[in-house]
Design a protein around this motif. Sequence first.
Motif, PDB file in Angstrom:
ATOM      1  N   VAL A 288       0.838  -1.203   0.000  1.00 47.96           N
ATOM      2  CA  VAL A 288       0.000   0.000   0.000  1.00 47.96           C
ATOM      3  C   VAL A 288       0.874   1.255   0.000  1.00 47.96           C
ATOM      4  O   VAL A 288       0.584   2.225  -0.723  1.00 47.96           O
ATOM      5  N   PHE A 291       2.215   1.729  -3.499  1.00 51.55           N
ATOM      6  CA  PHE A 291       1.162   2.261  -4.362  1.00 51.55           C
ATOM      7  C   PHE A 291       0.952   3.754  -4.100  1.00 51.55           C
ATOM      8  O   PHE A 291       0.752   4.534  -5.038  1.00 51.55           O
ATOM      9  N   ALA A 292       0.971   4.141  -2.829  1.00 53.92           N
ATOM     10  CA  ALA A 292       0.737   5.546  -2.491  1.00 53.92           C
ATOM     11  C   ALA A 292       1.831   6.443  -3.061  1.00 53.92           C
ATOM     12  O   ALA A 292       1.551   7.519  -3.601  1.00 53.92           O
ATOM     13  N   ASN A 295       1.350   6.662  -6.890  1.00 55.31           N
ATOM     14  CA  ASN A 295       0.223   7.518  -7.255  1.00 55.31           C
ATOM     15  C   ASN A 295       0.527   8.987  -6.989  1.00 55.31           C
ATOM     16  O   ASN A 295       0.059   9.864  -7.724  1.00 55.31           O
ATOM     17  N   THR A 335      -2.378  -7.035  -8.729  1.00 54.94           N
ATOM     18  CA  THR A 335      -3.103  -6.531  -7.561  1.00 54.94           C
ATOM     19  C   THR A 335      -4.330  -7.394  -7.269  1.00 54.94           C
ATOM     20  O   THR A 335      -4.613  -7.728  -6.111  1.00 54.94           O
ATOM     21  N   THR A 363      -8.025   0.049   1.067  1.00 51.24           N
ATOM     22  CA  THR A 363      -7.049   1.064   0.669  1.00 51.24           C
ATOM     23  C   THR A 363      -6.279   0.620  -0.571  1.00 51.24           C
ATOM     24  O   THR A 363      -6.048   1.416  -1.500  1.00 51.24           O
ATOM     25  N   LEU A 367      -6.228   2.541  -4.209  1.00 54.96           N
ATOM     26  CA  LEU A 367      -4.997   2.941  -4.888  1.00 54.96           C
ATOM     27  C   LEU A 367      -4.850   2.236  -6.232  1.00 54.96           C
ATOM     28  O   LEU A 367      -4.303   2.798  -7.193  1.00 54.96           O
ATOM     29  N   VAL A 370      -6.522   4.142  -8.948  1.00 55.71           N
ATOM     30  CA  VAL A 370      -5.693   5.231  -9.466  1.00 55.71           C
ATOM     31  C   VAL A 370      -4.713   4.700 -10.508  1.00 55.71           C
ATOM     32  O   VAL A 370      -4.446   5.349 -11.531  1.00 55.71           O
TER      33      VAL A 370
END
Length: 538
Positions: A288, A291-292, A295, A335, A363, A367, A370
Amino acid sequence: MSETPSTPSAPSTSEPKGSASGERAAQEKRRSVAAGGPPPAPPASPGATGLGLEEPAPIHTATLWAALAAGVLSMLLLGEGMAVNLLVVAVPATLAAYFAGRRAGRRPRPWALVWGVGGLALLLVPALRAAAWPSFLAVITALAAGSLALHGGRTWPAVLLSPIGVFTSVVTGPVWAWQGLRERVGGDQGRRLGPLLRALVVAAVLLFVFGALFAGADAAFADLLGVLVPDVSVSDGPWRVLLLMVGLFGTLAAARTAAAPAHWDRIQVPAGRARGRVEWALPLIGLVALFAVFNAVQLAVLFGGYDAVLEQTGQTYAEYARQGFWQLLMATLLTLLVIVVALRWAPRTRSSDRTLVRGVLGTLCALALVVVASAVRRMDMYVEAYGLTRLRISVLAVELWLGLVIVLIMAAGVWGARWLPRAVAAGAVAGVLVFGFVSPDGLIAERNVQRYEDTGRFDLEYAQGLSADAVPALDRLEEPLRSCALREIKADMDEANLPWYATSWGDAEARRILDERPLSEGASALECGESEADSLYP
């Protein structure tokens, strides 16, 4: 067509109120749902074995006639191509399955109607579009939807394995029909069936003989007969017999499945052993975070502009868009795999565990959406620069469908996952239906013609390989490029010379346009070769 009666509400699997076994089943179902898992499979009916492969009820006479009609129509109409003839053949095949299911005591259920209507709607794609590739995809999806309508079921095994049940009935269906036919011939019905069959044979002979005489006597009647009646020659005999067998046996397989379907819902998928919080949550939290960060970079690029990124990386516009899309598509697929694995081994016995699972995976899904949006934007950039192709529009459609699957998974985390398998399958059916209705070849031609009007660049060789669906868009080109692009398409249409029942609406519309605006005879091969063009594959 109807859904399997093996659901808990069906009479064959219900138990008397107050019985000990019924109370135990209810308690087991409540515990399974409270733990976040799927409800237990319904118990087998008394006469069922294994997957519930019961002996079907004797075949209905109406089922036999409908199967024969489907076989004859297949022999007469399916030899030249796919168009409205598929729908014509599907009507008696659907009726045969309905009569067989009704004889077996099955009643149509809402989801069975959804699959049945969806399958028939998918058969509209070949009737509307001339392109073979979306039509083939629509037919395959229609067969899958039809198998779901015949079997029913709500679990992943039911959704994924239903076509297997229809394929196995290809052998048992004709045997079932032969047994029913022998019983009818040997009884009172046989005495009524014999005169009817003789009457049909005599009528067919009379129509053939007098039809041939009238056709020879009047040219106008001969032309009308040639349009309405398929042209069957002696050399086509083996091919026509094969089509008769496919239509007849395929319909009997569907009817046999409707009479006694396999209950795939009874397959018990072993639950994964729950892992500790650290064992499963720590890797996902790290993912996560990755991914954050990705993004965040994408948002910075979006607001900061692509020119600065290209200057820093040294990539061209096409390289940046093309490379990014394929990586992001693979990231989306992985994913979904990670989510499936996590749901199998994540602990959900306590309320805090279930909250943690929903929070982390929710979450990750958000993501991932996105990432899907970024991949779609990359492909849009690439199409703007180099045009649209069949491969690009296909993978873009797949990426959008994967995004829909992620949204459905997020919804299942809130409202429960019992409906998820059927929702994903319905999304696939709807996606293929929309993909066929929008006319991919027409959309490709429309986008590339617009690109030519804006930039003066056009891939003539690629346009010549499109189907008749592209004719309305290619008709907007200026001469001699218009005639150069349409000459190969027109030649293919003239060579095919399809009858009315194998001609799609796209073919008919293309012929109308070409009749109203004939191609320029002055567009020589040299002029076509010298037309401004560039490749859609940089």
